[in-house]
Design an enzyme around this catalytic site. Structure first.
Site, PDB file in Angstrom:
ATOM      1  N   GLY A  19     -54.987  39.677  37.257  1.00 37.95           N
ATOM      2  CA  GLY A  19     -56.002  40.648  36.825  1.00 37.95           C
ATOM      3  C   GLY A  19     -56.776  40.090  35.632  1.00 37.95           C
ATOM      4  N   ARG A  81     -55.601  37.258  42.921  1.00 37.34           N
ATOM      5  CA  ARG A  81     -54.136  37.341  42.907  1.00 37.34           C
ATOM      6  C   ARG A  81     -53.556  36.477  44.031  1.00 37.34           C
ATOM      7  NH1 ARG A  81     -52.709  41.119  39.211  1.00 37.34           N
ATOM      8  NH2 ARG A  81     -54.070  42.915  38.889  1.00 37.34           N
ATOM      9  N   ASP A 112     -47.466  36.758  34.253  1.00 40.15           N
ATOM     10  CA  ASP A 112     -46.201  36.352  34.861  1.00 40.15           C
ATOM     11  C   ASP A 112     -46.387  35.727  36.245  1.00 40.15           C
ATOM     12  OD1 ASP A 112     -43.248  36.477  34.755  1.00 40.15           O
ATOM     13  OD2 ASP A 112     -43.539  37.737  36.512  1.00 40.15           O
ATOM     14  N   THR A 134     -52.447  39.055  29.602  1.00 37.03           N
ATOM     15  CA  THR A 134     -52.374  40.307  30.353  1.00 37.03           C
ATOM     16  C   THR A 134     -52.596  41.476  29.401  1.00 37.03           C
ATOM     17  OG1 THR A 134     -50.946  41.908  31.491  1.00 37.03           O
ATOM     18  CG2 THR A 134     -49.820  40.215  30.233  1.00 37.03           C
ATOM     19  N   ASP A 136     -51.243  44.128  29.879  1.00 35.54           N
ATOM     20  CA  ASP A 136     -49.969  44.860  29.890  1.00 35.54           C
ATOM     21  C   ASP A 136     -49.046  44.440  28.739  1.00 35.54           C
ATOM     22  OD1 ASP A 136     -50.987  45.837  32.246  1.00 35.54           O
ATOM     23  OD2 ASP A 136     -49.768  44.553  33.529  1.00 35.54           O
ATOM     24  N   ASP A 138     -46.696  42.355  28.703  1.00 27.72           N
ATOM     25  CA  ASP A 138     -45.295  42.398  29.138  1.00 27.72           C
ATOM     26  C   ASP A 138     -44.717  41.023  29.429  1.00 27.72           C
ATOM     27  OD1 ASP A 138     -46.798  41.798  31.350  1.00 27.72           O
ATOM     28  OD2 ASP A 138     -45.829  43.251  32.679  1.00 27.72           O
ATOM     29  N   ARG A 180     -48.517  48.562  34.221  1.00 32.18           N
ATOM     30  CA  ARG A 180     -47.529  48.162  35.237  1.00 32.18           C
ATOM     31  C   ARG A 180     -46.132  48.686  34.867  1.00 32.18           C
ATOM     32  NH1 ARG A 180     -49.614  44.978  39.569  1.00 32.18           N
ATOM     33  NH2 ARG A 180     -49.954  43.102  38.366  1.00 32.18           N
TER      34      ARG A 180
HETATM   35  O1  F6P Z   1     -51.656  43.595  35.234  1.00 31.08           O
HETATM   36  C1  F6P Z   1     -52.837  44.155  34.784  1.00 31.08           C
HETATM   37  C2  F6P Z   1     -53.151  45.410  35.541  1.00 31.08           C
HETATM   38  O2  F6P Z   1     -54.343  45.943  35.017  1.00 31.08           O
HETATM   39  C3  F6P Z   1     -52.035  46.452  35.547  1.00 31.08           C
HETATM   40  O3  F6P Z   1     -51.982  47.193  34.351  1.00 31.08           O
HETATM   41  C4  F6P Z   1     -52.420  47.263  36.739  1.00 31.08           C
HETATM   42  O4  F6P Z   1     -51.304  47.918  37.337  1.00 31.08           O
HETATM   43  C5  F6P Z   1     -52.958  46.224  37.697  1.00 31.08           C
HETATM   44  O5  F6P Z   1     -53.368  45.130  36.908  1.00 31.08           O
HETATM   45  C6  F6P Z   1     -54.130  46.691  38.513  1.00 31.08           C
HETATM   46  O6  F6P Z   1     -54.431  45.692  39.419  1.00 31.08           O
HETATM   47  P1  F6P Z   1     -55.783  45.622  40.248  1.00 31.08           P
HETATM   48  O7  F6P Z   1     -56.858  45.138  39.337  1.00 31.08           O
HETATM   49  O8  F6P Z   1     -55.459  44.630  41.317  1.00 31.08           O
HETATM   50  O9  F6P Z   1     -56.069  46.994  40.759  1.00 31.08           O
END
Ligand code: F6P
Length: 364
Positions: A19, A81, A112, A134, A136, A138, A180
Site C-alpha cells: 500500500g 501488492r 512486511d 507503512t 500501520d 506495525d 490492519r
Molecule cells: O497496510 C496499509 C493499509 O492501508 C491497511 O491499513 C489497510 O488495511 C490496507 O492497507 C488497505 O489496503 P488496500 O489499499 O489494498 O485497500
C-alpha cells in the site's frame, strides 16, 4: 563491498511495494540525490513493486525524475501488492532481471509483505537493502515507519472536526481508522484527538463495556462521545466475536480486506444505548496527500541510510530507527511478525478512562 559501474558508482535499483503511503517519494529522492551527488551511482526504478522486477518494467531514476517530489504523496514508481512467490517461477524471474541489469544493489521500500520477498531474494544471493514503510506502523525491527505520522495527523484532524458536530447534535460518532492487525493509528489519533473510547485489535473488548462507558459519560452530562475503532478490532457480544471484513477472499500475501466494523459498532451502540450514533470511515484518506514534516525527515534519513548501507555492502538488512538513531537490522528479524501496540501506551489511554479497567478510555 559493491562492485563499481563504469563511472565508479554502483548500479542501484529501487522499488516501492504494498500500500502506498506519504513519504515514499521523499525516500526515493534522498536515495537518488545521495547516490548520484556523493557516489556517482546509476539508478533505475522498477514500476509497481515486485511486478516491475518480475516483468522487468523499469524507468530511469535521475535527478530530473526526483525534482520537486519531496512534498508529494503517492509514489512516482507506483506500487502493487504483487507477490512473486505466488507466481510460478516468480523469484527466478526477479533474479534474472537483477542479473540482466547488472545491479549491485536493490533497495526495496515497503512493509512486511514487500520485505518478506526481499528476504527470500536475499537468501538466493540478491544484494538487497530494505526501507520500512507503512501507515500501520506495525513492522518489527524499527520504532517508527514513515507514513504513520501523516496518517495519525489526518485522523486526528478528522476527530477534532467530528467532535464539534457530535457535540452540536448530542451524538455518538464512531470513527473507523486503518491499521490492519495493529492499533497504532487508532491509539495515537485517539489519544491526540481526545477520543472517549479507543478500540484496538490488541485488546478485544465486550461491547457492553463500550456502551457502559458511553452511558456513564451521558450521566455526568456529556451528551456526545467519540469512539475510535481500528479496522482490525474485534468485539465480543453475547459470547461471540464480531470482526468485520469488507470483501471475500484474500490478496496475494494472504490478507483479508478489512473495513466496516465502524458501521457495525455504530448500529450496536445505538440499539443498546438509544443514543443517536453515526459512523465515519476514514479509509484511504489516511494514505493520501502530502507527508508531514516528521515523515519527510524520517523518509529522507531512511533514504540516505539505505544508500550508505549499499556502499558499506550491508545486504539482507533493513534501515531502521532505534530511539532517534538510524541503524540497520537483519531483514529476517523484521518480517513475519506484527509489532503490536505496547502496554505503556494502552495504560496511558486507560488512565483517562471514565470506567477504570474496562479496557476502554474516556475523557471529557
Ligand atoms: O497496510 C496499509 C493499509 O492501508 C491497511 O491499513 C489497510 O488495511 C490496507 O492497507 C488497505 O489496503 P488496500 O489499499 O489494498 O485497500
Amino acid at each position: 563491498m559493491v562492485t563499481k559501474s563504469e563511472n565508479g558508482g554502483a548500479r542501484v535499483g529501487v522499488l516501492t511495494g504494498g500500500g502506498d503511503c506519504p513519504g515514499l517519494n521523499a525516500v526515493i529522492r534522498a536515495i537518488v540525490r545521495r547516490g548520484i551527488f556523493h557516489y556517482q551511482d546509476e539508478m533505475m526504478g522498477f514500476l509497481e513493486g515486485w511486478r516491475g522486477v518480475a516483468e522487468d518494467d523499469t524507468v530511469p531514476l535521475d535527478l530530473n525524475a526526483v525534482a520537486g517530489i519531496l512534498p508529494r504523496g503517492g509514489t512516482i514508481l507506483r506500487t502493487s501488492r504483487t507477490n512473486p512467490i505466488k507466481h510460478e517461477g516468480g523469484i527466478d524471474r526477479c533474479l534474472r532481471t537483477l542479473a540482466k541489469h547488472k545491479l549491485d544493489a536493490l533497495i526495496s521500500i515497503g512493509g512486511d509483505d514487500t520485505q518478506s520477498v526481499a528476504q527470500q531474494l536475499h537468501a538466493r544471493g540478491a544484494p538487497i537493502v530494505g526501507v520500512p514503510k507503512t501507515i500501520d506502523n506495525d513492522l518489527a525491527g524499527t520504532d517508527f515507519c514513515f507514513g504513520f505520522d501523516t496518517a495519525v495527523s489526518i485522523a486526528t484532524e478528522a476527530i477534532d472536526r467530528l467532535h464539534t458536530t457530535a457535540e452540536a447534535h448530542n451524538r455518538v460518532i464512531v470513527v473507523e481508522v486503518m491499521g490492519r492487525d495493529s492499533g497504532w493509528i487508532a491509539m495515537y489519533s485517539g489519544i491526540a484527538g481526545g477520543a472517549d473510547v479507543i478500540l484496538i485489535p490488541e485488546r478485544p473488548v465486550d461491547i457492553d463495556d463500550v456502551t457502559e462507558t458511553l452511558k456513564q459519560r451521558h450521566h455526568r452530562g456529556r451528551y456526545f462521545s467519540i469512539v475510535v475503532v481500528a479496522e482490525g478490532a474485534s468485539l465480543r457480544a453475547e459470547h461471540h466475536e464480531l470482526a468485520v471484513t469488507s470483501a471475500p477472499g484474500k490478496d496475494e500475501f494472504g490478507h483479508v480486506r478489512l473495513g466496516g466494523i465502524g458501521n457495525v459498532l455504530a448500529r450496536e451502540i445505538e440499539q443498546r444505548t438509544g443514543f443517536e450514533t453515526r459512523a465515519v470511515v476514514l479509509g484511504h484518506i489516511q494514505r493520501g496527500g502530502s507527508p508531514t514534516a516528521f515523515d519527510r525527515v524520517l523518509a529522507t534519513r531512511y533514504g540516505v541510510g539505505a544508500i550508505e548501507m549499499v556502499h558499506r555492502g550491508e545486504f539482507g538488512r533493513m534501515v531502521s530507527l532505534r530511539g532517534n538513531k538510524i541503524v540497520s537490522v537483519p531483514l529476517k528479524d523484521a518480517v513475519g511478525r506484527t509489532r503490536t501496540v505496547d502496554d505503556d501506551l494502552i495504560n496511558v489511554a486507560q488512565a483517562l478512562s471514565d470506567r477504570r479497567g474496562a479496557g476502554t478510555r474516556a475523557a471529557g
